[in-house]
Write an enzyme that holds these catalytic residues in place. Structure first.
Site, PDB file in Angstrom:
ATOM      1  N   PHE A  80     -15.932 -20.293 -42.326  1.00 36.89           N
ATOM      2  CA  PHE A  80     -16.546 -19.141 -42.973  1.00 36.89           C
ATOM      3  C   PHE A  80     -16.491 -17.917 -42.061  1.00 36.89           C
ATOM      4  CE2 PHE A  80     -19.975 -16.231 -43.907  1.00 36.89           C
ATOM      5  CZ  PHE A  80     -19.764 -15.985 -45.260  1.00 36.89           C
ATOM      6  N   SER A 128     -29.232  -9.536 -41.277  1.00 36.31           N
ATOM      7  CA  SER A 128     -28.435 -10.590 -40.675  1.00 36.31           C
ATOM      8  C   SER A 128     -28.097 -10.161 -39.248  1.00 36.31           C
ATOM      9  CB  SER A 128     -27.172 -10.772 -41.510  1.00 36.31           C
ATOM     10  OG  SER A 128     -26.459 -11.868 -41.057  1.00 36.31           O
ATOM     11  N   LEU A 129     -27.182 -10.840 -38.615  1.00 37.61           N
ATOM     12  CA  LEU A 129     -26.769 -10.453 -37.269  1.00 37.61           C
ATOM     13  C   LEU A 129     -25.266 -10.244 -37.250  1.00 37.61           C
ATOM     14  CD1 LEU A 129     -28.726 -13.042 -35.105  1.00 37.61           C
ATOM     15  CD2 LEU A 129     -28.998 -10.564 -34.976  1.00 37.61           C
ATOM     16  N   GLU A 153     -31.664 -15.275 -26.729  1.00 35.24           N
ATOM     17  CA  GLU A 153     -32.327 -16.311 -27.526  1.00 35.24           C
ATOM     18  C   GLU A 153     -31.286 -17.263 -28.096  1.00 35.24           C
ATOM     19  OE1 GLU A 153     -34.612 -14.819 -30.842  1.00 35.24           O
ATOM     20  OE2 GLU A 153     -35.466 -13.245 -29.604  1.00 35.24           O
ATOM     21  N   LYS A 155     -29.447 -19.270 -30.831  1.00 29.59           N
ATOM     22  CA  LYS A 155     -29.290 -19.092 -32.273  1.00 29.59           C
ATOM     23  C   LYS A 155     -29.318 -20.472 -32.911  1.00 29.59           C
ATOM     24  CE  LYS A 155     -26.536 -16.504 -35.582  1.00 29.59           C
ATOM     25  NZ  LYS A 155     -26.353 -17.576 -36.567  1.00 29.59           N
ATOM     26  N   LYS A 334     -30.726  -9.417 -27.605  1.00 32.68           N
ATOM     27  CA  LYS A 334     -31.493  -8.372 -28.283  1.00 32.68           C
ATOM     28  C   LYS A 334     -32.019  -7.365 -27.273  1.00 32.68           C
ATOM     29  CE  LYS A 334     -33.249 -11.466 -31.901  1.00 32.68           C
ATOM     30  NZ  LYS A 334     -34.426 -12.201 -32.394  1.00 32.68           N
TER      31      LYS A 334
END
Ligand code: ZN
Length: 723
Positions: A80, A128-129, A153, A155, A334
């Site tokens: 995907f 979303s990211l 972080e 995921k 982030k």
């Protein structure tokens, strides 16, 4: 239809999504005209192809996204991501294609019309990211997003959830949906034990009036097999992976069924809030934790690009993921300051202040062609999958382990199934489960064999409750004996280089060996019956000579290596070294009691009992006696320790070396006081690079580490310096 203009080009509708139709392929002035900035490609004849390509891709992305969020996906996440990246690339090259309703502008997927859950609107959109797939892209993102502090972080590969607390009370839980509207799953969320119904306020952290908490719902890796087993037992189809299981479970109608699925949750952000103004995300997480919400202990506050790349490298190593409860598919970086986050803002799809570094695909799908069984050194019968060859995590694989027959049932795979397989780093690939949607009715159930495929003995579990079946013909089963022979020929035991699997089977088939007892009595005459170790003329060939020489040399091996060579359960090289160091001779060891042996440092009663049990068997004792009679050393006479040239150094070996196997290179480092590591970090002293070294070499160069070739490595081992 043709345009009536002088060019006579075909009319088509590249802007149908804008409502405009009937543009001329040739870019004429016909009504409506092509916008000037598009003339370039409007006149290019392959524009129609480009548009078709975009349409097909966008359609595909939408379809798979819908399956992913609302049903069961039929392609892997990696596939995907690849589709999505292709679409993004196409739009980057032809910005005109990036229309507002392109899937690249959307978050998640709209709630399915058939959903039985009520729709709820999030107070603040759930975005979303954006992803990056390599360090170059990551560096570029960091350059355009400079900041003093970032959070890294994990995921988690699960399903996003939005929890709304009013005056500290959980009033709503919703799936992400399309980012604006999700499904109301409040009742289900209430039975997830990680999600508090009420927040604990304190003086330092008073509960805010309104708070949206964003998190990821997942099923732990350990619980996944059981969840699948339950589902199969209930007549359902197995889930392909924990993520699908989590997504399916959170959307169950019956709350009791949800409870059984053992869903977990970890927070990864906040949305709308009233009465809560943290200066940084880090501070926000501390508040969430104080209120009783689950936050990850793996989140780290970092400040430099170097530190960020170190975290990326650290989590890329499967060894570092072993104690995680959940699967991860990336590391999210982030900007920590909330003020900076606000200043950076968001695109319609994703915030500009966060990026996900996606690790290379570890899961792919392929066809399960057959299941075969192997018989191992201990007689364990292990089924393995024969698959259509497929590229995963850097190599092409066509075989994967299925562990045992209970696992095959648990996973619910059928012969002919499309299966999801996973490979993490150097671990053997594993079949995770079938893609049930791709079945066409021709798949067949696999029947586990009743008899040993190597010797025909009836298979049985060693103990009734054992999941593994074994071939009880331990002594003579050709597969077990061949495995034992190649094991005792290994570097940790007798180091007989030319005795591999092929040679072992040859010695067994030709009747030269019926068990390992006669190994050290091998001579030219006996070896002449072999095919592998003789030339066509019947004379011993060079490998045969080497074998005899190796065997003669092996007779001098210290007792610890002899013990390894006996293939006694639980007695590997560490235990063997401890036993040999304490008892010094085979005779002393055989005379010792279980209790006495158990007192050896690092041994304990299980190993001691296993050791004594082995000597209860006649043909086992015969091996040791015959070896001793043939002149094999049965004493531990080596006490000298190698010079500790590598003390305090961490060395990574990557790629293949000529004079070392992976294990022997490791042993060479460790036995000289160094640390042999599998992953490159700034703590690495040297990186030894052999043939076909991969990403570790690139990383080493990125980090500016000293890289050695094999020659320098040998010098390093000898002198402690590569120069
Ligand atoms: Zn057998």
């Amino acid at each position: 239809t043709s345009c009536e203009c002088e060019f006579g080009g075909d009319r088509f509708s590249p802007y149908s999504f804008f409502g405009a139709v009937g543009l001329c392929e040739a870019g004429c002035e016909a009504n409506p005209p092509c916008p000037p900035e598009t003339l370039d490609w409007c006149t290019v004849t392959d524009f129609a192809d480009l548009r078709r390509e975009w349409n097909d891709l966008a359609q595909e992305v939408r379809q798979h996204r819908d399956l992913y969020y609302n049903k069961q996906p039929i392609i892997s996440d990696a596939e995907f991501d690849e589709l999505f990246a292709k679409l993004q690339k196409l739009e980057a090259e032809h910005p005109e294609l990036a229309v507002p309703d392109s899937p690249t502008m959307e978050v998640g997927a709209p709630v399915a019309a058939s959903s039985s859950f009520a729709n709820v609107e999030h107070l603040e959109p759930m975005r979303s990211l954006d992803n990056v797939f390599d360090l170059d892209e990551l560096r570029k993102w960091l350059e355009r997003t400079p900041s003093e502090s970032y959070l890294t972080e994990l995921k988690i590969d699960g399903l996003s959830i939005n929890l709304t607390y009013r005056d500290g009370e959980l009033v709503q839980a919703a799936t992400r949906g399309d980012g604006r509207v999700g499904e109301d799953v409040t009742a289900n969320a209430r039975v997830i034990s990680d999600i508090p119904h009420v927040l604990n306020g304190s003086d330092k952290y008073p509960v805010p009036a309104v708070l949206e908490v964003r998190g990821e719902v997942y099923i732990s890796i350990d619980d996944f097999p059981e969840v699948n087993a339950q589902r199969i037992a209930g007549g359902g189809k197995p889930f392909a992976n924990p993520r699908n299981a989590a997504a399916g479970s959170l959307r169950q109608k019956n709350v009791e069924d949800v409870r059984k699925r053992k869903l977990r949750m970890i927070c990864h952000g906040i949305g709308y809030s009233e009465g809560f103004t943290p200066a940084t995300l880090d501070e926000a997480y501390r508040a969430l934790e104080a209120w009783g919400l689950p936050v990850s202990s793996k989140t780290m506050l970092v400040h430099t690009t170097k530190e960020i790349i170190e975290r990326v490298d650290y989590w890329a190593d499967p060894a570092n993921r072993e104690d995680l409860l959940h699967e991860i598919d990336g590391l999210v970086i982030k900007v920590d300051s909330i003020a900076e986050q606000r200043a950076l803002g968001s695109t319609s799809r994703a915030p500009r202040w966060a990026i996900a570094y996606k690790y290379p695909p570890e899961e792919v799908t392929t066809t399960l062609l057959d299941i075969q069984v192997g018989v191992g050194r201990t007689g364990r019968v292990t089924p393995f999958a024969i698959m259509e060859p497929v590229f995963v995590a850097g190599t092409t694989v066509s075989k994967a382990t299925l562990h045992n027959q209970t696992e095959i049932k648990r996973k619910g795979v059928l012969l002919g199934d499309t299966v999801v397989i996973r490979k993490a780093g150097e671990i053997i690939p594993e079949v995770l489960g079938p893609v049930v949607e791709k079945r066409d009715g021709t798949e067949r159930e696999y029947i586990f064999p009743t008899f040993c495929p190597a010797c025909g003995t009836r298979l049985a579990p060693a103990k009734e409750e054992d999941a593994d079946w074994r071939c009880p013909n331990t002594r003579n089963c050709p597969n077990q004996l061949a495995e034992r022979l190649t094991y005792l020929a290994g570097r940790k035991a007798f180091d007989i280089e030319v005795l591999g699997e092929k040679g072992a089977f040859d010695l067994i088939r030709s009747g030269i060996l019926t068990d390992e007892a006669d190994l050290f009595d091998l001579d030219r005459e006996k070896l002449s019956a072999s095919k592998v170790y003789t030339a066509k003329s019947g004379k011993i060939n060079s490998n045969g000579e080497k074998l005899l020489n190796n065997i003669a040399a092996a007779k001098e091996a210290p007792l610890s290596r002899v013990l390894v060579g006996l293939s006694i359960r639980h007695v590997g090289s560490t235990a063997s070294r401890a036993l040999a160091a304490r008892y010094r001779s085979m005779d002393a060891l055989r005379a010792a009691t279980v209790e006495d042996i158990a007192e050896t440092e690092g041994i304990g009663s299980t190993i001691a009992q296993s050791f004594k049990d082995w000597f209860e068997v006649d043909w086992h004792r015969n091996i040791v006696d015959k070896w001793a009679a043939a002149g094999v050393n049965m004493e531990e006479n080596t006490t000298e320790q190698l010079p500790q040239t590598l003390e305090g150094m961490t060395v990574v070996v990557t790629g293949s070396l000529e004079g070392f196997s992976r294990d022997s290179a490791k042993e060479a480092i460790v036995s000289r006081g160094g640390k042999a590591s599998g992953s490159v970090s700034k703590k690495t002293t040297y990186v030894v690079v052999g043939e076909k070294a991969g990403s570790k070499e690139t990383k080493a160069r990125d980090l500016g580490l000293t890289i050695l070739d094999e020659e320098q490595f040998v010098r390093l081992l000898e002198t402690g310096s590569p120069e």
